[in-house]
Design a protein around this motif. Structure first.
Motif, PDB file in Angstrom:
ATOM      1  N   THR A  85       0.858  -1.196   0.000  1.00  0.00           N
ATOM      2  CA  THR A  85       0.000   0.000   0.000  1.00  0.00           C
ATOM      3  C   THR A  85       0.884   1.232   0.000  1.00  0.00           C
ATOM      4  OG1 THR A  85      -0.108   0.053   2.419  1.00  0.00           O
ATOM      5  CG2 THR A  85      -1.855  -1.163   1.264  1.00  0.00           C
ATOM      6  N   LEU A  86       0.329   2.333  -0.498  1.00  0.00           N
ATOM      7  CA  LEU A  86       1.088   3.588  -0.534  1.00  0.00           C
ATOM      8  C   LEU A  86       1.426   4.068   0.867  1.00  0.00           C
ATOM      9  CD1 LEU A  86      -0.775   5.531  -3.388  1.00  0.00           C
ATOM     10  CD2 LEU A  86       1.551   4.585  -3.444  1.00  0.00           C
ATOM     11  N   LYS A  87       0.510   3.868   1.804  1.00  0.00           N
ATOM     12  CA  LYS A  87       0.750   4.328   3.156  1.00  0.00           C
ATOM     13  C   LYS A  87       1.939   3.599   3.781  1.00  0.00           C
ATOM     14  CE  LYS A  87      -1.552   4.914   7.606  1.00  0.00           C
ATOM     15  NZ  LYS A  87      -2.799   4.704   8.386  1.00  0.00           N
ATOM     16  N   ARG A  88       1.944   2.176   3.587  1.00  0.00           N
ATOM     17  CA  ARG A  88       3.054   1.400   4.148  1.00  0.00           C
ATOM     18  C   ARG A  88       4.374   1.759   3.452  1.00  0.00           C
ATOM     19  NH1 ARG A  88       0.888  -2.993   3.407  1.00  0.00           N
ATOM     20  NH2 ARG A  88      -0.197  -3.135   5.389  1.00  0.00           N
ATOM     21  N   TRP A  90       5.124   4.643   2.144  1.00  0.00           N
ATOM     22  CA  TRP A  90       5.552   5.977   2.615  1.00  0.00           C
ATOM     23  C   TRP A  90       6.183   5.883   4.004  1.00  0.00           C
ATOM     24  CZ3 TRP A  90       7.181  10.411   1.412  1.00  0.00           C
ATOM     25  CH2 TRP A  90       7.117  11.491   2.278  1.00  0.00           C
ATOM     26  N   GLU A  91       5.628   5.022   4.868  1.00  0.00           N
ATOM     27  CA  GLU A  91       6.187   4.866   6.204  1.00  0.00           C
ATOM     28  C   GLU A  91       7.589   4.263   6.152  1.00  0.00           C
ATOM     29  OE1 GLU A  91       3.396   2.563   8.346  1.00  0.00           O
ATOM     30  OE2 GLU A  91       1.981   4.228   8.693  1.00  0.00           O
ATOM     31  N   LYS A  94      10.021   6.842   4.912  1.00  0.00           N
ATOM     32  CA  LYS A  94      10.360   7.796   5.970  1.00  0.00           C
ATOM     33  C   LYS A  94      11.352   7.190   6.952  1.00  0.00           C
ATOM     34  CE  LYS A  94       6.312   9.035   7.507  1.00  0.00           C
ATOM     35  NZ  LYS A  94       5.316   9.773   8.344  1.00  0.00           N
TER      36      LYS A  94
END
Length: 676
Positions: A85-88, A90-91, A94
């Motif tokens: 997923t994009l959220k995972r 992105w995390e 980071k």
């Protein structure tokens, strides 16, 4: 004891080692001592290598520790792989960025700390040598950057090429043996450069030719009564030097031009015959020509005006000194004035001294702020009787007294300086002084309060409560006086003011006018501009008295057509430009103090008009002169016409070239002021 035995063994071992080292040293002798520098150098290199090795080890250990931490199984490691997923993503990105930043920061910190520790371990002498060498290196780089020539631009290269080509062309022309083949082989760029240079030279020659045709040559002696274009050149130069007041030059050699030329000759050590010969003309046009300053030996109305002003300020103690001749007594008095006002005490009246004489910040030789005297108390009593102050006279020259004196001076046509000089004092105690009234031309908080009260009583609109007492306010006061049974003079005296502020003040029965001060002026001027413009100097006093506002100002000005121009004249029959404007405004019913043409540029009393396209009939026009210390003022009649006291024509005249495009007046226009 075991402890003692251990100590004994260590000591014995140390002694044995020391003995062996000593024997070795004694055996090697000089060779050992000769190898010491090389050993020291080896130790330094070893120390430097050790520093970098330790640094790399620390960084590697940190990286290894970070990897191990990542590889350590977590409680959720047995879980199936989670979908992307994009959220995972992105995390994780980071986290990776933070890890890289942390490692980099750690490496920088360790490196800086290691360098600091390394430098701290060096001897002070070594550190001093290294820092000096670094400083010298920086200085050398800066010097080289400044000294070395930069890269030439294409424009510089073209200029150099053009210069070279011109040089070569000159050589060929001088030799007279230019080979046609060599001419054909000329560089193309050089040809372009030569053509450009020749074009510029031709343009310069054409410009010079034009200027030559416009320049007027001096052909012979000039006397009063002569005419010609050269006269305008002479007048312009006399105005530039201050011997004539700024104006549009004419081609007529009149009496005023002769007087100005005579003064110039006297100030510049020439025969003062008023004739412009070749010697006078050359001196006039030279860079060494002296500018005009009023000095010992001068005479005239302007000298008389300065003497009068010095008397008003208390520097002359006797009115008999006002004779119009600048002698030793006047020179000493001017020096005293200049000293008190922080000017150069040379005894000559130049532009700065003249402006200070008529300024509001002038320091007088009479009673000033802080003085205490019985005469001051008597004057305060007179001011109270006339309504200018309300406090009990105490004989002290305070700020309230100075402010009251300024109001008294303005109401009575004196220069508004707040000084209790002999002229102000004599008028104040004479019994003939104008009592305190608020009238046309006044401005300030008192005026605004009156306007607000008139608006409450429906005599005028609140939009006209501007703080300036114009024609709209005057008409409103007259309407109130008529409604209240008072004398309809349009002035707010003690009786009118008391009745206006009373609870029984009568309201207007009609609606107030919605026009403004400026629009009423323009409407009245447009309705009668044609008739007023054609009026001549034969206008009777009755026709003037029947008019008000702008039309009264114009009628007064036109009644003085043909009056003689005299420098420093303020009426009623002789004027200079500022004196003419002052006389007309004052006699049209506006409370105003005298201002020079320079002071008109910065006054904040009237509405300022910055554009020449916005001027209206009755406006005061302000122009610059040849220099910043000279100027001119006049009254606009409308339709491109102006009435003024002209120094070049020597009289009060009308000019119809005010709005001429590219003309003298348009080029020298500064601003205008709307009086009504």
């Amino acid at each position: 004891m075991a402890t003692g035995h251990y100590y004994t063994r260590q000591t014995t071992h140390s002694k044995t080692a020391y003995s062996q080292a000593s024997n070795g040293a004694s055996t090697q002798g000089p060779q050992s001592r000769g190898q010491r520098p090389q050993a020291a150098q080896t130790r330094k290199k070893t120390k430097f290598k050790r520093f970098w090795r330790n640094l790399i080890k620390v960084i590697k250990a940190d990286i290894r520790e970070h990897r191990e931490a990542r590889q350590t199984p977590t409680p959720n490691s047995g879980d199936p792989k989670k979908p992307f997923t994009l959220k995972r993503f992105w995390e994780k990105t980071k986290k990776a960025a933070v890890s890289v930043a942390r490692v980099s920061a750690r490496g920088v910190y360790i490196g800086v700390r290691s360098v600091y520790n390394f430098l701290s371990g060096l001897p002070r002498r070594t550190l001093l040598i290294l820092s000096s060498a670094f400083g010298l290196l920086v200085i050398a780089i800066v010097i080289l950057a400044i000294a070395l020539p930069g890269k030439k631009s294409s424009a510089d290269a073209t200029e150099m090429l053009a210069a070279y080509a011109t040089e070569q062309q000159a050589v060929f022309d001088s030799s007279g043996t230019t080979d046609s083949d060599e001419g054909d082989g000329t560089n193309e760029e050089a040809g372009v450069a030569i053509e450009t240079t020749e074009t510029e030279e031709n343009a310069e020659a054409e410009t010079t030719g034009t200027e030559t045709t416009e320049e007027v040559a001096f052909t012979g002696e000039l006397n009063e009564g002569d005419d010609g274009a050269i006269v305008a050149v002479i007048q312009a130069r006399l105005m530039e030097l201050g011997y004539m007041d700024s104006d549009e030059p004419t081609e007529h050699f009149g009496p005023l031009t002769e007087d100005a030329l005579t003064t110039f000759q006297r100030h510049n050590g020439l025969d003062d015959d008023g004739i412009c010969g070749e010697t006078t003309y050359n001196a006039l046009m030279s860079d060494d020509a002296k500018i005009y300053v009023m000095q010992n030996g001068d005479s005239g109305e302007d000298v008389k005006g300065v003497q009068q002003r010095l008397y008003e300020l208390g520097y002359f103690d006797n009115k008999a000194n006002i004779q119009g001749n600048f002698g030793d007594k006047t020179e000493e008095t001017v020096k005293e004035f200049q000293k008190k006002n922080d000017l150069t005490a040379d005894g000559k009246v130049g532009a700065k001294t003249l402006e200070m004489l008529y300024g509001e910040d002038v320091v007088s030789n009479a009673y000033t702020l802080g003085d205490e005297n019985q005469v001051i108390k008597e004057c305060q009593q007179a001011l109270k009787e006339l309504g200018y102050i309300t406090f009990k006279p105490d004989g002290i020259m305070g700020r309230a007294t100075v402010s009251a004196i300024k109001s008294f001076q303005q109401a009575n046509g004196l220069t508004r300086d707040g000084c209790l000089g002999p002229v102000t004092r004599d008028l104040l105690l004479s019994g003939d002084a104008q009592s305190m009234v608020i009238q046309l031309g006044d401005y300030g908080t008192a005026v605004k309060n009156i306007q607000k009260r008139l608006a409450e009583l429906n005599y005028m609109t609140s939009a006209n409560a501007t703080g300036y007492f114009g024609e709209i306010t005057q008409d409103a006061v007259k309407a109130f006086q008529k409604r209240s049974g008072l004398t309809q003079d349009g002035k707010v005296g003690a009786v009118t003011l008391t009745m206006l502020n009373s609870s029984s003040a009568k309201k207007s029965t009609t609606s107030p006018s919605t026009s403004t001060e400026s629009s009423s002026s323009s409407s009245s001027s447009s309705s009668s501009s044609s008739s007023s413009s054609s009026s001549s100097s034969s206008s009777s006093s009755s026709s003037v008295s029947n008019k008000t506002g702008v039309e009264k100002l114009i009628a007064l000005a036109e009644s003085k057509l043909g009056c003689t121009y005299v420098r420093g004249g303020k009426g009623p029959n002789t004027f200079d430009c500022s004196g003419f404007v002052y006389w007309c405004i004052k006699n049209s019913g506006v409370s105003v103090s005298y201002m020079t043409s320079i002071a008109w540029r910065t006054t904040s009393r009237f509405q300022k008009i910055s554009s020449m396209s916005s001027i209206e009939r009755g406006d005061i026009l302000v122009f610059s002169g040849s220099t910043s210390s000279t100027g001119h003022v006049g009254i606009y009649l409308g339709s491109g016409k102006m009435i003024d006291a002209s120094s070049s024509q020597g009289k009060v005249r009308t000019s119809s070239t005010v709005l001429k495009s590219g003309g003298y007046w348009q080029e020298h226009f500064i601003c205008a002021y709307r009086i009504f």
